[in-house]
Design an enzyme around this catalytic site. Structure first.
Site, mmCIF file in Angstrom:
data_model
loop_
_atom_site.group_PDB
_atom_site.id
_atom_site.type_symbol
_atom_site.label_atom_id
_atom_site.label_comp_id
_atom_site.label_asym_id
_atom_site.label_seq_id
_atom_site.Cartn_x
_atom_site.Cartn_y
_atom_site.Cartn_z
ATOM 1 N N ALA A 1 0.842 -1.197 0.000
ATOM 2 C CA ALA A 1 0.000 0.000 0.000
ATOM 3 C C ALA A 1 0.876 1.245 0.000
ATOM 4 O O ALA A 1 1.825 1.341 0.781
ATOM 5 C CB ALA A 1 -0.905 0.006 1.223
ATOM 6 N N GLU B 1 -10.320 -0.571 -4.775
ATOM 7 C CA GLU B 1 -9.394 0.075 -5.694
ATOM 8 C C GLU B 1 -10.012 0.350 -7.072
ATOM 9 O O GLU B 1 -9.356 0.911 -7.939
ATOM 10 C CB GLU B 1 -8.127 -0.779 -5.853
ATOM 11 C CG GLU B 1 -7.319 -0.909 -4.573
ATOM 12 C CD GLU B 1 -6.749 0.413 -4.076
ATOM 13 O OE1 GLU B 1 -6.582 1.353 -4.874
ATOM 14 O OE2 GLU B 1 -6.471 0.515 -2.876
#
Length: 176
Positions: free
Chosen positions: A8, A81
C-alpha cells in the site's frame, strides 16, 4: 485459509482506512518499490481530488506498507481500488524490505499513467490530491514508519482544498 501480501502506498497506508473492508489486514513491515514513482491522476469523488498511482520510472522509488490479508479479502480490496470500474489494475510487484529482502506483493496501478513532469514543474491542478486525501496518506506514512525523508517528499506534494465540509471519518466511510 490462505493469505497474501499487499503493498500500500496511498490511503491504505492508514490502518483505519484499510480495516474498513479488510479487517484481516496486519501490517508486516515497510518496503520500497524501485523504478516507480508516486503520482496522481484521475479525479476521485470519494476524496475530492486526484487519486494516487504508481508509474514505472527508472531511478525513482515509492515507499509503502506491506500488509498481510486473508485471501477472502482480495475481492473487497479489488473493489475498493476500482478494478471493477477499470480505474486500477492489480499486479504482483517485487518489494524490497528495509532488511534488503525481496518479497512479492500485490499492488495497484491506475490503468492510465500520467506524464512525467519536467524538473521543477509543478503538479497541474487537475492532478493534485485534496488536502484531506494527502493528510490520510501522510498520517498513514507516519503510522507505518516510512522513512522521514520520504515523508517530507509527501508533505511537499501540492494539494487542493476540499470544497465543503468533509472530515477524515466521513471520507473513510464514503470510501467504501
Amino acid at each position: 485459509m490462505g493469505k497474501f501480501l499487499y503493498f500500500a502506498y496511498g490511503s491504505n497506508l492508514l490502518s483505519k482506512r484499510i480495516h474498513l473492508k479488510n479487517p484481516s489486514a496486519v501490517r508486516k513491515c515497510v518496503g520500497k518499490l524501485k523504478d516507480y514513482r508516486l503520482d496522481f491522476m484521475h479525479y476521485s469523488n470519494r476524496w475530492k481530488g486526484a487519486a494516487a498511482t504508481i508509474v514505472p520510472t527508472p531511478g525513482h522509488t515509492v515507499w509503502g506498507a506491506i500488509w498481510e490479508l486473508d485471501d477472502s479479502h482480495l475481492a473487497s480490496l479489488d473493489h475498493q481500488e476500482g478494478v471493477h470500474q477499470n480505474m486500477y489494475f492489480r499486479f504482483d510487484a517485487n518489494i524490497e524490505t528495509t532488511e534488503g529482502n525481496l518479497i512479492t506483493c500485490k499492488t495497484y496501478q491506475q490503468t492510465e499513467s500520467p506524464e512525467l513532469l519536467n524538473e521543477g514543474e509543478s503538479l497541474p491542478l487537475d492532478r493534485r490530491p485534496s488536502e484531506l486525501y494527502k493528510s490520510v496518506i501522510l498520517e498513514g506514512a507516519v503510522e507505518s514508519g516510512l522513512p522521514n525523508d520520504y515523508i517530507e517528499q509527501l508533505r511537499k506534494i501540492p494539494s487542493v482544498p476540499v470544497k465543503g465540509e468533509l472530515n477524515l471519518i466521513e471520507a473513510l466511510e464514503k470510501s467504501n
